[in-house]
Design a protein around this motif. Sequence first.
Motif, PDB file in Angstrom:
ATOM      1  N   ILE A  19      76.951  49.673  47.454  1.00 17.59           N
ATOM      2  CA  ILE A  19      78.029  48.752  47.092  1.00 17.59           C
ATOM      3  C   ILE A  19      78.851  49.283  45.919  1.00 17.59           C
ATOM      4  O   ILE A  19      80.075  49.145  45.901  1.00 17.59           O
ATOM      5  CB  ILE A  19      77.453  47.358  46.749  1.00 17.59           C
ATOM      6  CG1 ILE A  19      76.836  46.730  47.992  1.00 17.59           C
ATOM      7  CG2 ILE A  19      78.513  46.443  46.175  1.00 17.59           C
ATOM      8  CD1 ILE A  19      76.025  45.482  47.709  1.00 17.59           C
ATOM      9  N   PHE A  38      82.720  47.527  46.552  1.00 15.73           N
ATOM     10  CA  PHE A  38      83.055  46.477  45.596  1.00 15.73           C
ATOM     11  C   PHE A  38      84.500  46.606  45.109  1.00 15.73           C
ATOM     12  O   PHE A  38      85.206  45.602  44.977  1.00 15.73           O
ATOM     13  CB  PHE A  38      82.075  46.521  44.417  1.00 15.73           C
ATOM     14  CG  PHE A  38      82.195  45.358  43.483  1.00 15.73           C
ATOM     15  CD1 PHE A  38      81.793  44.105  43.885  1.00 15.73           C
ATOM     16  CD2 PHE A  38      82.692  45.527  42.210  1.00 15.73           C
ATOM     17  CE1 PHE A  38      81.899  43.021  43.025  1.00 15.73           C
ATOM     18  CE2 PHE A  38      82.803  44.459  41.342  1.00 15.73           C
ATOM     19  CZ  PHE A  38      82.405  43.202  41.744  1.00 15.73           C
ATOM     20  N   ILE A  41      86.950  45.162  47.615  1.00 26.42           N
ATOM     21  CA  ILE A  41      87.026  43.700  47.552  1.00 26.42           C
ATOM     22  C   ILE A  41      87.897  43.269  46.376  1.00 26.42           C
ATOM     23  O   ILE A  41      88.745  42.372  46.514  1.00 26.42           O
ATOM     24  CB  ILE A  41      85.615  43.093  47.465  1.00 26.42           C
ATOM     25  CG1 ILE A  41      84.867  43.354  48.771  1.00 26.42           C
ATOM     26  CG2 ILE A  41      85.664  41.598  47.159  1.00 26.42           C
ATOM     27  CD1 ILE A  41      83.396  43.024  48.727  1.00 26.42           C
ATOM     28  N   ALA A  53      89.145  39.344  51.564  1.00 26.57           N
ATOM     29  CA  ALA A  53      88.153  39.746  50.561  1.00 26.57           C
ATOM     30  C   ALA A  53      86.865  38.938  50.729  1.00 26.57           C
ATOM     31  O   ALA A  53      85.761  39.496  50.669  1.00 26.57           O
ATOM     32  CB  ALA A  53      88.719  39.561  49.156  1.00 26.57           C
ATOM     33  N   CYS A  54      86.996  37.651  50.965  1.00 28.68           N
ATOM     34  CA  CYS A  54      85.812  36.802  51.174  1.00 28.68           C
ATOM     35  C   CYS A  54      85.061  37.217  52.433  1.00 28.68           C
ATOM     36  O   CYS A  54      83.827  37.270  52.429  1.00 28.68           O
ATOM     37  CB  CYS A  54      86.218  35.338  51.281  1.00 28.68           C
ATOM     38  SG  CYS A  54      86.700  34.627  49.712  1.00 28.68           S
ATOM     39  N   VAL A  56      85.071  40.218  53.922  1.00 26.38           N
ATOM     40  CA  VAL A  56      84.436  41.519  53.694  1.00 26.38           C
ATOM     41  C   VAL A  56      83.176  41.333  52.850  1.00 26.38           C
ATOM     42  O   VAL A  56      82.128  41.891  53.159  1.00 26.38           O
ATOM     43  CB  VAL A  56      85.409  42.516  53.023  1.00 26.38           C
ATOM     44  CG1 VAL A  56      84.685  43.755  52.535  1.00 26.38           C
ATOM     45  CG2 VAL A  56      86.523  42.903  53.985  1.00 26.38           C
ATOM     46  N   PHE A  57      83.281  40.523  51.791  1.00 29.97           N
ATOM     47  CA  PHE A  57      82.102  40.268  50.961  1.00 29.97           C
ATOM     48  C   PHE A  57      80.991  39.605  51.774  1.00 29.97           C
ATOM     49  O   PHE A  57      79.839  40.014  51.705  1.00 29.97           O
ATOM     50  CB  PHE A  57      82.463  39.389  49.760  1.00 29.97           C
ATOM     51  CG  PHE A  57      81.255  38.988  48.959  1.00 29.97           C
ATOM     52  CD1 PHE A  57      80.661  39.891  48.091  1.00 29.97           C
ATOM     53  CD2 PHE A  57      80.696  37.735  49.095  1.00 29.97           C
ATOM     54  CE1 PHE A  57      79.529  39.538  47.378  1.00 29.97           C
ATOM     55  CE2 PHE A  57      79.564  37.374  48.381  1.00 29.97           C
ATOM     56  CZ  PHE A  57      78.988  38.278  47.520  1.00 29.97           C
ATOM     57  N   LEU A  58      81.357  38.600  52.542  1.00 33.36           N
ATOM     58  CA  LEU A  58      80.364  37.848  53.300  1.00 33.36           C
ATOM     59  C   LEU A  58      79.660  38.719  54.340  1.00 33.36           C
ATOM     60  O   LEU A  58      78.434  38.780  54.381  1.00 33.36           O
ATOM     61  CB  LEU A  58      81.035  36.648  53.975  1.00 33.36           C
ATOM     62  CG  LEU A  58      80.119  35.708  54.740  1.00 33.36           C
ATOM     63  CD1 LEU A  58      79.171  35.010  53.787  1.00 33.36           C
ATOM     64  CD2 LEU A  58      80.940  34.694  55.499  1.00 33.36           C
ATOM     65  N   ILE A  61      78.411  42.494  52.696  1.00 30.15           N
ATOM     66  CA  ILE A  61      77.497  42.516  51.555  1.00 30.15           C
ATOM     67  C   ILE A  61      76.492  41.360  51.619  1.00 30.15           C
ATOM     68  O   ILE A  61      75.281  41.586  51.668  1.00 30.15           O
ATOM     69  CB  ILE A  61      78.275  42.483  50.214  1.00 30.15           C
ATOM     70  CG1 ILE A  61      79.122  43.751  50.068  1.00 30.15           C
ATOM     71  CG2 ILE A  61      77.315  42.339  49.046  1.00 30.15           C
ATOM     72  CD1 ILE A  61      79.985  43.792  48.819  1.00 30.15           C
ATOM     73  N   ALA A  62      76.971  40.133  51.604  1.00 29.90           N
ATOM     74  CA  ALA A  62      76.083  38.973  51.460  1.00 29.90           C
ATOM     75  C   ALA A  62      75.107  38.818  52.627  1.00 29.90           C
ATOM     76  O   ALA A  62      73.891  38.721  52.406  1.00 29.90           O
ATOM     77  CB  ALA A  62      76.909  37.699  51.284  1.00 29.90           C
TER      78      ALA A  62
END
Length: 168
Positions: A19, A38, A41, A53-54, A56-58, A61-62
């Motif tokens: 990340i 990171f 994002i 961005a949300c 991609v993060f979700l 990553i999440a």
Amino acid sequence: MERSFNWSLAGLILMLPAILLPIMGVTLAGQFHQASLFDCILVLIDRGFFMIACLVFLFAIAVPIVRLSGALYLSYCFKFKRLKPSLLSFFRAYHHLDHWAMLNVFMLGIVVSMYKLLDDTELSVNLGLLSFSLWLICSTMSAAALDQDYIWDKLERAFPRSCDDEYC
């Protein structure tokens, strides 16, 4: 269970470098830029693409982190014989995450971007891409090593459902 435990642990260890380390560097018109997952994002947020961005993060990553953590927890409970009734609900929730982890889609996006940029720019591959690739492999292998039929069977035998109606 042993393999799933080991793959999950390795994946969680590789998570931070995947990340935070730069994935690739691009040189265009004498300017060099590199970015990590990171950083991508943060750039999306900075340019006003909050929803992307949300997402991609979700999905990049999440969900993969939760999935690896879940596989580690499940395999830990089975490896050290710490079964409890709440594992049935936990495993049902874990099972639904299989469709939401999009590391492989993000990796495909990186490869396509690199292919498109090769003609116009000078690219450098960084340790972030290696870490990300290894994280993807660990995540995939952890899910593949987790024998879902075995888990369902063990949990249902250990904690049979008790109900009064005929539809159970």
